[in-house]
Design an enzyme around this catalytic site. Structure first.
Site, PDB file in Angstrom:
ATOM      1  N   SER A 134      65.700  20.118  37.610  1.00 28.95           N
ATOM      2  CA  SER A 134      65.704  21.583  37.556  1.00 28.95           C
ATOM      3  C   SER A 134      65.673  22.198  36.158  1.00 28.95           C
ATOM      4  O   SER A 134      65.538  23.415  36.039  1.00 28.95           O
ATOM      5  CB  SER A 134      66.923  22.128  38.308  1.00 28.95           C
ATOM      6  OG  SER A 134      66.696  22.101  39.689  1.00 28.95           O
ATOM      7  N   LYS A 143      71.546  30.563  32.991  1.00 27.51           N
ATOM      8  CA  LYS A 143      71.243  30.463  34.417  1.00 27.51           C
ATOM      9  C   LYS A 143      72.432  30.998  35.208  1.00 27.51           C
ATOM     10  O   LYS A 143      73.586  30.743  34.836  1.00 27.51           O
ATOM     11  CB  LYS A 143      70.975  28.998  34.762  1.00 27.51           C
ATOM     12  CG  LYS A 143      70.524  28.735  36.186  1.00 27.51           C
ATOM     13  CD  LYS A 143      70.234  27.245  36.391  1.00 27.51           C
ATOM     14  CE  LYS A 143      69.716  26.942  37.783  1.00 27.51           C
ATOM     15  NZ  LYS A 143      69.446  25.495  37.973  1.00 27.51           N
ATOM     16  N   SER A 184      64.871  24.397  39.714  1.00 25.98           N
ATOM     17  CA  SER A 184      65.496  25.641  40.092  1.00 25.98           C
ATOM     18  C   SER A 184      65.802  26.570  38.912  1.00 25.98           C
ATOM     19  O   SER A 184      66.067  27.752  39.129  1.00 25.98           O
ATOM     20  CB  SER A 184      66.803  25.360  40.831  1.00 25.98           C
ATOM     21  OG  SER A 184      67.734  24.747  39.962  1.00 25.98           O
TER      22      SER A 184
END
Lengths: 95, 489
Positions: B178, B79, B154
């Site tokens: 997330s 990420k 997210s």
């Protein structure tokens, strides 16, 4: 409305944000709706309940005070938007 | 013949060790897959093809010389909130669009130590604020199961990339769900470890008392493998836990016999819960019972207030953390002003997207003079009550089972003008962050429209082994994790 446009603009100033005048109303109503929802917390009896800032109680995380390698000046300054010699360059602060 | 990019970590490692495949061939297959599919899925913000192939060649040399580690030659992706030395790390934000970290995050270093191959950096909601990945400043990631739907967020890029076989496993971060929520929406496994289990050094901060890095993978065993690589104490993160790291791989096969699964009835009766999700998760619990677990009812009376407490605490911490983006040390600077405060305002207003600005305003308001007691202090007290609920529940049970999200993945744009509706979709996940406990999402079925549904299991602090054992037992008894999205090339 939970938060007035004047209050929102004051908070924006504190947060160092500039709000597009055309968006102030909508933003105040969105933030207001969230704050109104958050107000449901008032229904919870928290008399005598201590606040929690951290879920895991780690205290006094000491480490040995040893010399370690650090970023070089050039690396630390590599992402600076403006630089002069070995310093970060900022707009004039004192008049 | 299985395509190389379809392999799990466990399968790939086996083939690599037996020299039936090379890491270069595996990495090239994954890079080709990214080139073919990512124009549609848009999971990657940066693809590090050349560096990945160089790492793959090193991995092949290590295998030839018998110097292997646990992830030698395995293509993974991170990420874009996790710092990678020399590789752009944007956090999904214009303000960090050109930020090249001068150092690696702790977890990046750990993956390199294990000789993993990094193929790129993954899209996310800006500064991890969002549940849809629509709030990235750069692109909207698509759900591989239905490209008109969100992948969740997210860590939407991290989940979509694993689901579409564009990496074997990935890392995400979980502040309110997330990792677990996008894993559920994309039909992969996602694990949020206990707060402090994984160092946050080099993780760009959103809400420091809630943020935690964790793995997303095709199987529970692969998540155990990734967690093994990244868990452990780090003196550079003062909140990192000193507890020894157990053998997560060994824990996988412990089974669920006699395990007490707590069922919070309120979680299955919430008004916003899609009946398909409720039924699917109930069936998953029945499967665990058939495997030898027993269920007990537990009460989590204060979790109804979790969303409200979270949306005070997280924005408060965020408004403080994001004060550092001032156009001086790194990131964007708006050069239009000769005056310092004007420069700050111009830089931040140009660099932050709408959702980030909303949360910074919310947090600043809640922390401002006269409001602190009513908001931050009150929310922190409710946080204590939520923690006490979990502590009481874990007296009666070993794990808690619930849905991950109230609905399957929603269409892109569904929450565009209603941030509160998006926040409410975090209702089942974020109390784990407030309490600091670990949670896992494991695929447990599909909606009538063919969208994945996840089962969430929560454990007490540092009980990742139990979570992994139960999730692995469930996975071995079911076939959901074998089903793949069909993406046209």
């Amino acid at each position: 409305m939970k938060i007035s446009t004047e209050e929102l603009l004051h908070v924006a100033k504190l947060a160092r944000l500039r709000i597009d005048p055309a968006a102030v109303e909508k933003l105040a109503s969105q933030v207001g709706a969230i704050l109104a929802y958050v107000d449901t917390l008032a229904r919870v009896d928290t008399e005598g309940v201590p606040p929690t800032a951290h879920a895991i109680g780690v205290t006094n995380a000491f480490r040995e005070d040893r010399l370690q390698s650090h970023l070089t000046t050039d690396l630390a300054l590599a992402n600076a938007p403006a630089r002069e010699e070995d310093f970060f360059l900022v707009p004039k602060v004192v008049g | 013949m299985t395509h190389l990019y379809e392999l799990t970590i466990a399968q790939a490692r086996d083939l690599l060790q037996r020299k039936e495949i090379s890491s270069v061939a595996l990495t090239q297959a994954v890079l080709d897959r990214i080139a073919a599919l990512d124009p549609t899925v848009q999971a990657f913000l940066t693809v590090t093809a050349e560096a990945a192939l160089a790492e793959a060649r090193q991995a092949d040399a290590a295998i030839a010389q018998g110097r292997t580690a646990s992830l030698t030659g395995i293509p993974v992706a991170l990420k874009d909130v996790i710092c990678t030395q020399g590789v752009r790390t944007t956090c999904g934000s214009r303000i960090l669009e050109n930020f090249i970290p001068p150092y690696d995050a702790f977890v990046t270093r750990r993956l390199k130590d294990q000789q993993a191959v990094m193929v790129g950096k993954l899209n996310m909601d800006e500064f991890a604020m969002g549940s849809t990945t629509e709030h990235s400043a750069f692109q909207v990631t698509r759900n591989p199961w239905n490209t008109a739907c969100i992948p969740g967020g997210s860590s939407g890029g991290s989940a979509a990339a694993v689901a579409a076989d564009m990496c074997l496993a990935s890392l995400g971060s979980d502040t309110g769900g997330s990792i677990r929520q996008p894993a559920s929406h994309c039909g992969v496994v996602g694990l949020k470890p206990t707060y402090g289990r994984v160092s946050r050094f080099g993780l760009v901060a959103f809400a420091s008392s809630l943020d935690q890095i964790g793995p997303l993978g095709k199987t529970v065993a692969d998540c155990a493998e990734m967690l093994q690589a990244i868990a452990g104490h780090d003196p550079a993160d003062a909140t990192s836990a000193p507890q020894p790291v157990p053998d997560y791989r060994a824990a996988l096969t412990r089974g669920v016999h006699g395990l007490r699964i707590g069922i919070p009835r309120s979680h299955f009766e919430s008004p916003g819960l899609d009946p398909q999700v409720a039924d699917t998760v109930r069936r998953a619990v029945a499967t665990l019972e058939a495997l030898g677990a027993v269920t007990v009812e537990v009460a989590l009376p204060h979790t109804d207030y979790g969303v409200a407490a979270y949306y005070v605490i997280a924005p408060c911490e965020a408004s403080s953390n994001l004060a550092r983006y001032d156009g001086v040390k790194y990131g964007l600077r708006d050069g239009g002003s000769e005056e310092l405060l004007e420069m700050y305002r111009a830089t931040r207003s140009r660099g932050f997207g709408a959702e980030v600005q909303r949360r910074v305003l919310l947090g600043t308001y809640a922390l401002s003079a006269g409001y602190y007691d009513a908001y931050y202090r009150k929310a922190s007290q409710v946080r204590t009550l939520i923690m006490r609920d979990f502590a009481a529940a874990f007296e009666k049970c070993d794990l808690i089972a619930s849905p991950v999200t109230p609905t399957p993945a929603t269409p892109i744009g569904a929450h565009a003008d209603d941030p509160l509706a998006m926040y409410l979709s975090d209702m089942y996940t974020l109390s784990a962050n407030l309490a600091g406990i670990p949670g896992i999402s494991v695929p447990c079925g599909f909606s009538a429209d063919g969208l994945p549904i996840g089962l969430q299991l929560l454990g007490s602090h540092f009980q990742e082994e139990r979570l992994l054992a139960a999730a692995h037992a469930f996975e071995q008894a079911t076939e959901y994790h074998r089903k793949k999205p069909v993406l046209s090339l």
